[in-house]
Design a protein around this motif. Structure first.
Motif, PDB file in Angstrom:
ATOM      1  N   VAL A 223       0.822  -1.209   0.000  1.00  0.00           N
ATOM      2  CA  VAL A 223       0.000   0.000   0.000  1.00  0.00           C
ATOM      3  C   VAL A 223       0.856   1.259   0.000  1.00  0.00           C
ATOM      4  N   LEU A 224       1.922   1.272   0.784  1.00  0.00           N
ATOM      5  CA  LEU A 224       2.719   2.492   0.919  1.00  0.00           C
ATOM      6  C   LEU A 224       3.419   2.877  -0.377  1.00  0.00           C
ATOM      7  N   ALA A 233       3.653   8.177   9.733  1.00  0.00           N
ATOM      8  CA  ALA A 233       3.999   8.017  11.147  1.00  0.00           C
ATOM      9  C   ALA A 233       3.918   6.545  11.547  1.00  0.00           C
ATOM     10  N   HIS A 234       4.602   6.214  12.634  1.00  0.00           N
ATOM     11  CA  HIS A 234       4.586   4.855  13.197  1.00  0.00           C
ATOM     12  C   HIS A 234       4.984   3.806  12.151  1.00  0.00           C
ATOM     13  N   LEU A 235       5.959   4.145  11.324  1.00  0.00           N
ATOM     14  CA  LEU A 235       6.379   3.232  10.259  1.00  0.00           C
ATOM     15  C   LEU A 235       7.215   2.097  10.845  1.00  0.00           C
ATOM     16  N   ASP A 236       6.817   0.869  10.564  1.00  0.00           N
ATOM     17  CA  ASP A 236       7.594  -0.299  10.967  1.00  0.00           C
ATOM     18  C   ASP A 236       7.418  -1.381   9.906  1.00  0.00           C
ATOM     19  N   ASP A 283      -1.385   7.203   9.168  1.00  0.00           N
ATOM     20  CA  ASP A 283      -0.581   7.509  10.350  1.00  0.00           C
ATOM     21  C   ASP A 283      -0.989   6.706  11.579  1.00  0.00           C
ATOM     22  N   ARG A 284      -2.026   5.894  11.460  1.00  0.00           N
ATOM     23  CA  ARG A 284      -2.422   5.085  12.612  1.00  0.00           C
ATOM     24  C   ARG A 284      -1.323   4.078  12.943  1.00  0.00           C
ATOM     25  N   PRO A 285      -1.079   3.818  14.222  1.00  0.00           N
ATOM     26  CA  PRO A 285      -0.108   2.775  14.576  1.00  0.00           C
ATOM     27  C   PRO A 285      -0.651   1.394  14.223  1.00  0.00           C
ATOM     28  N   MET A 286       0.230   0.431  14.168  1.00  0.00           N
ATOM     29  CA  MET A 286      -0.171  -0.943  13.869  1.00  0.00           C
ATOM     30  C   MET A 286      -0.506  -1.677  15.164  1.00  0.00           C
ATOM     31  N   ALA A 287      -1.589  -2.448  15.129  1.00  0.00           N
ATOM     32  CA  ALA A 287      -1.982  -3.257  16.283  1.00  0.00           C
ATOM     33  C   ALA A 287      -1.720  -4.737  16.045  1.00  0.00           C
ATOM     34  N   ALA A 288      -1.498  -5.118  14.778  1.00  0.00           N
ATOM     35  CA  ALA A 288      -1.237  -6.518  14.436  1.00  0.00           C
ATOM     36  C   ALA A 288      -0.577  -6.561  13.064  1.00  0.00           C
ATOM     37  N   ARG A 289      -0.036  -7.698  12.709  1.00  0.00           N
ATOM     38  CA  ARG A 289       0.531  -7.861  11.378  1.00  0.00           C
ATOM     39  C   ARG A 289      -0.601  -7.936  10.353  1.00  0.00           C
TER      40      ARG A 289
END
Length: 619
Positions: A223-224, A233-236, A283-289
């Motif tokens: 997607v990115l 934000a919160h990129l991992d 920009d939302r953080p990730m909560a799961a894979r």
């Protein structure tokens, strides 16, 4: 000339064995051509099937539940699903006389496959292979339910069910023809309806079209990659692994709060208040894979809508008008957009019920429409056979932004307050339901569309009695017509009395203090037996006529359609206005209390919070 076969007609089997037939029993037989003299002047076919009386002992095969007999070089298995047409379809195998043993094994295997597989596959295969002679591009054909193998009486029950369950409309189409259609007053035919999250399924279909058009390489694309201009934000590593398919399946893994039951959709509301929806979501953080778990998220399809804008060079609405709506004959469409002009992906589409049914018919036909393959067949197949659990029970699954009721072989586009496009492939049926909260339905009582899916799926399935036409049922047909006519009529509520204040406030414009609704002014006008209301919001003026006789008056203009309103004086100083936008599910009551130059408005929706606005009359 005779050809050997295995007979699938158990009634004949009982005739020469003296045993009670079983469903899978077959009998050795021959298919023999009759002479022209025997056929001439007869209604019998030009061939006949004769059971073989074995010249050698027959051996019963316990595994196959059939008789086996040494057959010569050709063998035919009459198709057991051709109904009264007899053995006009034959599954044949040919072999040389030297291969008798291999032939017998082949026949036995074919018999087993026929017995086990065809009964299961037949309903779907019949729909897929049937000649489609009705394409509603220029308009829907109508038919009696009985002509399409359905019961009018069962559909009466469904129409009546809609009265107390907040339905605005109901439409059932079978074999490409409308068999039942009802509109619940004040909603009416020819009016667009807000379809809420049905929008998601349309976005999913547009993504499939973009894939077919070569605008998207794969649903596994990250997607990115489509948003290089965003410093997310919160990129991992988890966010980098986000794909189009994980968005389509509601398994993005983004931290999001939008439960399907109970609590309010807080993340969705926060997104709507943000100045940049796409940035808010990314920009939302990730909560799961990605792909790990199902989590309903209206941000997912909005990102897909933004991606469609990037790869097509136009909005999802413009792309849909050209590639999806135009081929289907859909013209009357509205679609909201975010502050950047991106068509809202999670909700915000407006369609007429008949156009909703056109979309359902496209999905029913495997993405094909009148000679064109608009959607990839494999995409539709995955949608039909969804496997992703939603946590709402064992039968509800999800895929490609569609819901699936696996136990019933049904898949659906589903929106809040029961905006539904129901697709039943095995029954060759599409049904559409729209709904809205009401202060007074056709029975004069409030209603909210929150019924269980089975409450409509069960009656739809029960209404289907046959794949072929039934005898007409004039009494039931009249009952269905009466039910449709009844729900189109309003139940009159209390008529308005009068107030000596009416003439004093009529036409006065009251300037309101700043408020969350962004309404800046309000006025009422009383003239003769009629009345009207007017308000300004975001620099635009809206309003419409008011019924004072306990019935809605339709007309005027509101942000998303026509106004329907009625009102009454509660006392000498307070006028109560009940108003809604037709098809927008926004019914509300505003009680306006006048005191000299001031007005206080207490506004509330059915079951929702109440707001208080105040202002003063202009000099």
């Amino acid at each position: 000339m005779a050809a050997p076969c295995l007979w699938h007609r158990p009634q004949h089997y009982a005739g020469f064995t003296g045993k009670t037939p079983k469903a899978l029993d077959r009998v050795p037989c021959t298919v023999q051509r009759r002479s022209r003299a025997a056929v001439k002047g007869s209604r019998s076919p030009g061939w006949q099937v004769r059971p073989l009386r074995p010249r050698s002992p027959l051996r019963r095969s316990p595994g196959l539940q059939t008789w086996r007999h040494t057959l010569p070089s050709a063998a035919c298995l009459p198709n057991p699903h051709t109904g009264n047409r007899g053995f006009d379809l034959l599954l044949c195998a040919a072999a040389s006389p030297r291969r008798g043993k291999r032939l017998r094994k082949g026949i036995a295997a074919l018999a087993l496959a026929t017995a086990l597989l065809l009964p299961l596959a037949w309903p779907i295969a019949a729909v897929a292979q049937a000649k489609v002679d009705a394409w509603p591009t220029r308009g829907w054909e109508r038919s009696s339910p009985e002509a399409q193998g359905m019961s009018s009486q069962e559909l009466v029950n469904l129409v009546v069910f809609g009265i107390s369950n907040g339905m605005d409309s109901l439409l059932v189409a079978r074999h490409g023809r409308i068999v039942a259609e009802a509109y619940y007053a004040p909603f009416a035919s020819g009016v667009r309806h807000r379809v809420n999250s049905v929008t998601k399924s349309v976005i999913g279909s547009l993504v499939a079209m973009a894939l077919k058009d070569g605008l998207l390489k794969s649903l596994d694309q990250p997607v990115l990659d489509f948003f290089p201009e965003h410093h997310v934000a919160h990129l991992d590593e988890r966010k980098k692994a986000l794909t189009l398919q994980s968005l389509l399946d509601m398994r993005s893994g983004l931290d999001w709060s939008e439960p399907l039951q109970g609590a309010p959709p807080q993340s969705f509301l926060d997104m709507q208040r943000s100045p940049d929806w796409v940035r808010f979501i990314l920009d939302r953080p990730m909560a799961a894979r990605p792909g790990e778990r199902f989590d309903y998220n209206s941000g997912n399809p909005h990102i897909l809508s933004a991606i469609l804008s990037k790869v097509t060079g136009r909005s999802a609405l413009a792309y849909a008008k050209d590639r999806l709506f135009k081929p289907l004959g859909i013209e009357d469409v509205a679609w909201r957009h975010d502050p950047q002009g991106v068509s809202t992906g999670g909700a915000g589409l407006y369609l007429q019920p008949r156009d909703m049914a056109r979309l359902g018919y496209l999905w029913l036909r495997g993405g094909a429409w009148d000679g064109q393959q608009l959607l990839p067949p494999q995409w539709v197949d995955k949608t039909r056979h969804a496997t992703i659990g939603m946590g709402l029970g064992p039968d509800l699954h999800y895929a490609n932004l569609f819901w699936s009721v696996s136990a019933k072989g049904v898949y659906m586009a589903v929106g809040y307050h029961r905006q539904l496009i129901v697709v039943m492939p095995a029954l060759d049926l599409v049904a559409v339901f729209t709904g809205a909260s009401r202060y007074s339905n056709a029975l004069g009582v409030p209603s909210v569309p929150a019924y269980a899916f089975d409450a409509v799926l069960g009656p739809l399935m029960a209404a289907v009695k046959s794949d072929t036409a039934l005898p007409e049922d004039p009494e039931a047909s009249a009952a269905l017509a009466g039910a449709v006519e009844r729900v189109a009529l309003e139940a009159r509520t209390q008529e308005s009395g009068s107030s000596p204040l009416a003439s004093a406030i009529s036409g006065k414009v009251y300037r309101l203090k700043p408020n969350d609704l962004r309404v800046s002014s309000f006025s009422l006008t009383f003239e003769g037996e009629g009345a009207a209301y007017d308000y300004a919001a975001d620099g635009q003026r809206f309003g419409g006529p008011i019924g004072l006789d306990g019935l809605y008056r339709v007309g005027g203009r509101r942000p998303y359609g026509s106004s329907a309103a009625k009102g009454m004086w509660l006392d000498e100083r307070t006028f109560q206005l009940e108003a809604q936008t037709l098809g927008n599910d926004d019914a509300a009551i505003a009680a306006a209390t006048f005191d000299g130059k001031t007005v206080t408005l207490r506004i509330g929706a059915l079951g929702g919070p109440k707001l208080e606005l105040s202002g003063e009359a202009e000099e």
